[in-house]
Each structure stands twice: as structure tokens, then as C-alpha cells.
Enzyme design. Structure first.
Site, PDB file in Angstrom:
ATOM      1  N   SER A 117       4.983  -6.899 -40.576  1.00 17.13           N
ATOM      2  CA  SER A 117       5.814  -5.913 -41.281  1.00 17.13           C
ATOM      3  C   SER A 117       7.063  -6.552 -41.856  1.00 17.13           C
ATOM      4  O   SER A 117       7.615  -6.054 -42.833  1.00 17.13           O
ATOM      5  CB  SER A 117       6.308  -4.834 -40.310  1.00 17.13           C
ATOM      6  OG  SER A 117       5.264  -4.191 -39.695  1.00 17.13           O
ATOM      7  N   HIS A 138      -0.986  -5.110 -44.951  1.00 18.45           N
ATOM      8  CA  HIS A 138      -0.048  -4.373 -44.111  1.00 18.45           C
ATOM      9  C   HIS A 138      -0.455  -2.909 -43.991  1.00 18.45           C
ATOM     10  O   HIS A 138      -0.258  -2.119 -44.915  1.00 18.45           O
ATOM     11  CB  HIS A 138       1.376  -4.496 -44.695  1.00 18.45           C
ATOM     12  CG  HIS A 138       2.421  -3.847 -43.856  1.00 18.45           C
ATOM     13  ND1 HIS A 138       3.417  -3.058 -44.375  1.00 18.45           N
ATOM     14  CD2 HIS A 138       2.628  -3.852 -42.517  1.00 18.45           C
ATOM     15  CE1 HIS A 138       4.191  -2.627 -43.411  1.00 18.45           C
ATOM     16  NE2 HIS A 138       3.722  -3.088 -42.263  1.00 18.45           N
ATOM     17  N   GLU A 150      -0.311  -2.041 -47.895  1.00 14.30           N
ATOM     18  CA  GLU A 150       0.412  -2.942 -48.802  1.00 14.30           C
ATOM     19  C   GLU A 150      -0.265  -4.308 -48.747  1.00 14.30           C
ATOM     20  O   GLU A 150      -0.667  -4.760 -47.667  1.00 14.30           O
ATOM     21  CB  GLU A 150       1.873  -3.092 -48.361  1.00 14.30           C
ATOM     22  CG  GLU A 150       2.714  -1.846 -48.592  1.00 14.30           C
ATOM     23  CD  GLU A 150       4.159  -2.013 -48.116  1.00 14.30           C
ATOM     24  OE1 GLU A 150       5.049  -1.436 -48.751  1.00 14.30           O
ATOM     25  OE2 GLU A 150       4.394  -2.713 -47.100  1.00 14.30           O
ATOM     26  N   ASN A 188       9.251  -0.503 -46.543  1.00  8.97           N
ATOM     27  CA  ASN A 188      10.380  -0.700 -45.631  1.00  8.97           C
ATOM     28  C   ASN A 188      11.654  -1.104 -46.349  1.00  8.97           C
ATOM     29  O   ASN A 188      12.752  -1.002 -45.797  1.00  8.97           O
ATOM     30  CB  ASN A 188      10.037  -1.729 -44.546  1.00  8.97           C
ATOM     31  CG  ASN A 188       9.142  -1.121 -43.482  1.00  8.97           C
ATOM     32  OD1 ASN A 188       9.177   0.092 -43.264  1.00  8.97           O
ATOM     33  ND2 ASN A 188       8.322  -1.940 -42.856  1.00  8.97           N
TER      34      ASN A 188
HETATM   35  N1  LIG Z   1       3.523  -0.806 -34.577  1.00  8.02           N
HETATM   36  C1  LIG Z   1       3.695  -0.532 -35.868  1.00  8.02           C
HETATM   37  O1  LIG Z   1       4.124   0.571 -36.256  1.00  8.02           O
HETATM   38  C2  LIG Z   1       3.329  -1.567 -36.893  1.00  8.02           C
HETATM   39  C3  LIG Z   1       3.049  -1.156 -38.209  1.00  8.02           C
HETATM   40  C4  LIG Z   1       2.653  -2.119 -39.147  1.00  8.02           C
HETATM   41  C5  LIG Z   1       2.585  -3.451 -38.780  1.00  8.02           C
HETATM   42  N2  LIG Z   1       2.886  -3.825 -37.507  1.00  8.02           N
HETATM   43  C6  LIG Z   1       2.749  -5.254 -37.166  1.00  8.02           C
HETATM   44  O2  LIG Z   1       1.490  -5.445 -36.516  1.00  8.02           O
HETATM   45  C7  LIG Z   1       1.593  -6.486 -35.559  1.00  8.02           C
HETATM   46  C8  LIG Z   1       1.160  -5.980 -34.192  1.00  8.02           C
HETATM   47  O3  LIG Z   1       1.954  -4.877 -33.828  1.00  8.02           O
HETATM   48  P1  LIG Z   1       1.523  -3.867 -32.675  1.00  8.02           P
HETATM   49  O4  LIG Z   1       2.477  -2.717 -32.752  1.00  8.02           O
HETATM   50  O5  LIG Z   1       0.071  -3.625 -32.709  1.00  8.02           O
HETATM   51  O6  LIG Z   1       1.889  -4.750 -31.378  1.00  8.02           O
HETATM   52  P2  LIG Z   1       1.323  -4.607 -29.892  1.00  8.02           P
HETATM   53  O7  LIG Z   1       2.363  -5.178 -29.017  1.00  8.02           O
HETATM   54  O8  LIG Z   1       0.818  -3.225 -29.641  1.00  8.02           O
HETATM   55  O9  LIG Z   1       0.038  -5.586 -29.877  1.00  8.02           O
HETATM   56  C9  LIG Z   1       0.115  -6.967 -30.047  1.00  8.02           C
HETATM   57  C10 LIG Z   1      -1.079  -7.594 -29.330  1.00  8.02           C
HETATM   58  O10 LIG Z   1      -1.147  -8.980 -29.688  1.00  8.02           O
HETATM   59  C11 LIG Z   1      -1.515  -9.704 -28.515  1.00  8.02           C
HETATM   60  N3  LIG Z   1      -1.120 -11.100 -28.732  1.00  8.02           N
HETATM   61  C12 LIG Z   1       0.126 -11.625 -28.683  1.00  8.02           C
HETATM   62  N4  LIG Z   1       0.084 -12.938 -28.994  1.00  8.02           N
HETATM   63  C13 LIG Z   1      -1.210 -13.238 -29.254  1.00  8.02           C
HETATM   64  C14 LIG Z   1      -1.901 -14.422 -29.666  1.00  8.02           C
HETATM   65  N5  LIG Z   1      -1.250 -15.566 -29.858  1.00  8.02           N
HETATM   66  N6  LIG Z   1      -3.245 -14.361 -29.843  1.00  8.02           N
HETATM   67  C15 LIG Z   1      -3.912 -13.193 -29.653  1.00  8.02           C
HETATM   68  N7  LIG Z   1      -3.310 -12.054 -29.283  1.00  8.02           N
HETATM   69  C16 LIG Z   1      -1.987 -12.070 -29.081  1.00  8.02           C
HETATM   70  C17 LIG Z   1      -0.828  -8.989 -27.374  1.00  8.02           C
HETATM   71  O11 LIG Z   1      -1.459  -9.283 -26.147  1.00  8.02           O
HETATM   72  C18 LIG Z   1      -0.979  -7.520 -27.807  1.00  8.02           C
HETATM   73  O12 LIG Z   1      -2.173  -6.953 -27.283  1.00  8.02           O
HETATM   74  C19 LIG Z   1       3.020  -7.006 -35.649  1.00  8.02           C
HETATM   75  O13 LIG Z   1       3.066  -8.073 -36.552  1.00  8.02           O
HETATM   76  C20 LIG Z   1       3.771  -5.806 -36.198  1.00  8.02           C
HETATM   77  O14 LIG Z   1       4.952  -6.166 -36.866  1.00  8.02           O
HETATM   78  C21 LIG Z   1       3.241  -2.919 -36.550  1.00  8.02           C
END
Ligand SMILES: NC(=O)c1ccc[n+]([C@@H]2O[C@H](COP(=O)([O-])OP(=O)(O)OC[C@H]3O[C@@H](n4cnc5c(N)ncnc54)[C@H](O)[C@@H]3O)[C@@H](O)[C@H]2O)c1
Length: 384
Positions: A117, A138, A150, A188
Site C-alpha cells: 500500500s 493493490h 490499483e 491513499n
Molecule cells: N490490511 C489492509 O487493509 C491492506 C490493504 C491493501 C494492502 N495491504 C498490504 O497487504 C500486505 C499484507 O497486509 P495484511 O493486512 O494482509 O497483513 P497481515 O499481517 O494480515 O498478513 C501478513 C502475512 O504475511 C506473513 N509473512 C510475513 N513475512 C513473510 C515472508 N517473508 N514470507 C511469507 N509470509 C510472510 C505473515 O505471517 C502474515 O500471515 C501489506 O503489504 C499491506 O500493506 C493491506
């Protein structure tokens, strides 16, 4: 049918895997945390069952989607993927290491996408042998429900790869918008003043949170900025604001407010802690009546800033006016695209609101975008 790998089985990875599986792709999910990928497939199964229970999906379609998602042990097992989407923690170091690993494990023609993000796609791809095949993809949360994707394009991403990523998103029933990989991408970035301007109106004592929220809902927004920030979490909202501000060399347009920083420092993170801009101890705050003049003053100020932000993004050539408006309608549920709205309102009027603000606060925050100044001077359109 494509073979899609998803790395990171958290909130986003699970949702993205579900979207791809429902569209008929063969999906493999892995996560660094043992058991996390299997848990994600169980969550997907439960979600799909809910869709069947609500009559939105047939049992056969649900079973087919469920059968299409498989938990695998690690990146090495994604060797046959056509597309890999990374959704791991938001850390540049972790993502860079992961993309190096993906580059070694995957086929040469596999597309490698990131769901980041806030990070730069260019930075994530830096140091890879083939940065041209790395692109942003995204999704918005929750991925199965939100229509927008996106497609932020890094400095070295090839056009063909960006087209492929947009094509997959559309094939999966989403609307894809392309943009440069610049801070905040489209949504954003353009949404910053929805919160930031509302907070300045509060800090100046013009109105309280409830009246500002009421002014914005009266203007057609589904939730007011303070209620929405409390729902998202003020820590997440502040992190987003700070990230854009820092990545734009502390442009005064994006400077986080003292009020927001204090709120987060106190631990008033919003609904999740029981207190944010509002106190939720006695349930949701009651809506208030807002006087028409105050409602107009507040909503004009916030809307002028949204229009200006969208115009500035178009000025920089980071996305087309059409994609900017589509992104804001679908990514934030705004009632209108800001550029089209500016055209209805009239560029001269938007410029007047900004000029008055700029005269009172000559910090640069209210400097008008070129596109707005031009449209106001020539009678041209912001969206067209
Ligand atoms: N939560 C939101 O609203 C949102 C929206 C759009 C984008 N994002 C982006 O999506 C991504 C994930 O966000 P999320 O909210 O799902 O996070 P989350 O914490 O729910 O999940 C992340 C997962 O990645 C795993 N992980 C960490 N390092 C790792 C690695 N090296 N190899 C494999 N797995 C690994 C963790 O164990 C966890 O299960 C981030 O980049 C975030 O910025 C989040």
C-alpha cells in the site's frame, strides 16, 4: 486458467486467493508462519459457504473454488505460477528478500506482483535481474468485496506486464486503474485531505467532530471523516498520512495534524480501543443536526482540497483523469469522482475556496494545482 501463487496468507493474501479461486484460477498459498496458509484456506472455505448460504453462489461453484485453493509449504513450490502476488508484512527489507527468492524460484516469464500500500514498486524491484516483470497489484480490504485494484507501475515495469496484471484483475471481476508508483498511489494520496482538512477545521475551532461529520454525510459521503478514521484505526490512518508526507519531502499538503498525533499518542485508536475522535463507551455517537451554512462551509473546504489533490495528481501525469475518478469512487466509495465533481461545481469556485484558504494560511498547503488554475482561466474542464 492461470496458476496463481499468493505469498502471505493474512487478511489480504487470504482475500486475494479467494478472489482468484472464485474466478477459476488454480491458487497456491504460502506463508512464513507454519499453519497460516492452511488456516487461510479454511477461512476461504467458510467465506465461500457463507456465500452459498446467502444464495449468492451455487454449491457447485463454491466447491470448485474451494478445490482451487491449496496451501503449500513455501516459495519453492510456486515454480509453476503464471502470476505470484506478494501480500506479506509492509517492510521493504522483507519484500526485497522475498522478491529475490521469487525470482530464483519462478519461471522466467512469471509475473511478480506486490500488494504493497505504501512502498515503492521501483524500490521493491531494485537489485533484481528482471525488474521489468515486477508490478503493483493493490487490492482494497476486504478484497472479495472491493471492486477496485490499483496497478502501480514501477520505473522499470514493462508495459506488457502492467497490461497483464490489469487484465488478470479485470478477469477476476475487478476494475483496474493504472498509476505511477508514487506515494499513496491514487486512492491513499487523493483521500488525504478528507481527513487532514477535517482535522484542521476541528483544530481551528470552526466545528466539532460530530458537526463536521454531519456536514460531510449531508454532502453525500457515506461516513464522516472522524467516524471513518475511528473505524479504520487512527494509528493506521496516521501511518498512511505520515508515509505520504515523508515520501513527498514533507509537503505541507500532507503534514499530519497535532490533533491526530496526540490522539494516537494517547492510545485513542478508534473503535478498536473504545475511544478515538469519539468515545464509544455508550455505543455509537448519535448523529447531530448541522446548520446549512456551516455544512456548506465545511464541505466546500474539504471538497475543494479533494478536487485540488486529484487535479495535482493528473498534472503530474501519474494517472489519467478517468482512472483517478474511478479509483476514488470505487476505492473509497465517494459519491463522485473529484474531477467530475469539480467540473460540476466549476473550477473558478474551487479556486476561490483554495485562494481564500491560501491567503489565511500561506504555508503552501493550499496552493492550487496547475490544472485547476488553467481550467478556471480558460473555462476548460478538469476531467475532460
Ligand atoms: N490490511 C489492509 O487493509 C491492506 C490493504 C491493501 C494492502 N495491504 C498490504 O497487504 C500486505 C499484507 O497486509 P495484511 O493486512 O494482509 O497483513 P497481515 O499481517 O494480515 O498478513 C501478513 C502475512 O504475511 C506473513 N509473512 C510475513 N513475512 C513473510 C515472508 N517473508 N514470507 C511469507 N509470509 C510472510 C505473515 O505471517 C502474515 O500471515 C501489506 O503489504 C499491506 O500493506 C493491506
Amino acid at each position: 486458467m492461470s496458476v496463481v501463487g499468493v505469498v502471505g496468507a493474512g487478511a489480504m493474501g487470504g482475500g486475494i486467493a479467494q478472489v482468484a479461486a472464485v474466478a477459476g484460477e488454480e491458487v497456491q498459498v504460502c506463508d512464513a508462519q507454519p499453519g497460516a496458509a492452511a488456516a487461510a484456506t479454511e477461512r476461504i472455505a467458510a467465506q465461500l459457504q457463507r456465500e452459498v448460504d446467502k444464495g449468492r453462489m451455487t454449491p457447485d461453484a463454491s466447491a470448485a473454488a474451494r478445490a482451487g485453493v491449496q496451501a503449500v509449504d513455501g516459495v519453492a513450490e510456486l515454480a509453476g505460477s503464471d502470476l505470484v502476488i506478494e501480500a506479506v508484512v509492509e517492510s521493504l527489507g522483507v519484500k526485497r528478500d522475498l522478491f529475490k527468492e521469487l525470482e530464483r524460484a519462478c519461471r522466467d516469464d512469471a509475473v511478480l506482483a506486490t500488494n504493497t500500500s505504501t512502498l515503492s514498486v521501483t524500490d521493491i524491484a531494485d537489485g533484481l535481474e528482471h525488474p521489468e516483470r515486477v508490478c503493483g497489484m493493490h487490492f482494497f480490504n476486504p478484497a472479495p468485496l472491493m471492486r477496485l485494484v490499483e496497478v502501480p507501475v514501477g520505473a522499470l515495469t514493462s508495459d506488457e506486464v502492467a497490461d497483464q496484471v490489469g487484465g488478470w484483475a479485470e478477469l477476476w471481476g475487478k476494475t483496474a486503474v493504472r498509476c505511477a508508483s508514487t506515494p499513496g498511489f491514487i486512492v491513499n494520496r487523493v483521500a488525504r485531505p478528507y481527513y487532514g482538512e477535517a482535522q484542521r477545521i476541528l483544530e481551528e475551532g470552526v466545528a466539532d467532530c460530530a458537526h463536521i461529520d454531519a456536514a460531510m454525510t449531508a454532502a453525500g459521503f457515506r461516513m464522516g471523516p472522524f467516524a471513518l478514521a475511528d473505524l479504520i484505526g487512527n494509528d493506521i490512518n496516521l501511518a498512511s498520512a505520515t508515509s505520504v508526507w515523508e515520501q513527498t519531502d514533507e509537503d505541507p499538503r500532507y503534514e499530519p495534524t497535532r490533533a491526530q498525533r496526540d490522539l494516537v499518542a494517547r492510545g485513542d485508536l478508534g473503535r478498536k480501543t473504545g475511544r478515538g475522535w469519539y468515545d464509544y463507551a455508550a455505543g455509537a455517537p448519535a448523529p447531530v443536526e448541522v446548520d446549512a451554512d456551516l455544512a456548506r462551509a465545511v464541505s466546500e473546504r474539504v471538497n475543494a482540497m479533494l478536487v485540488n489533490e486529484a487535479a495535482a495528481l493528473a498534472d503530474r501525469g501519474e494517472a489519467t483523469p478517468d482512472d483517478i475518478d474511478t479509483a476514488m469512487r470505487l476505492g473509497t466509495n465517494y459519491p463522485f469522482g473529484p474531477l467530475a465533481y469539480g467540473d460540476v461545481w466549476g473550477a473558478p469556485r474551487v479556486l476561490d475556496v483554495l485562494t481564500a484558504l491560501h491567503d489565511r494560511h500561506p504555508t503552501g498547503r493550499y496552493r492550487p494545482a496547475e490544472r485547476l488554475v488553467r481550467a478556471a482561466a480558460t473555462g476548460g474542464r478538469l476531467h475532460g
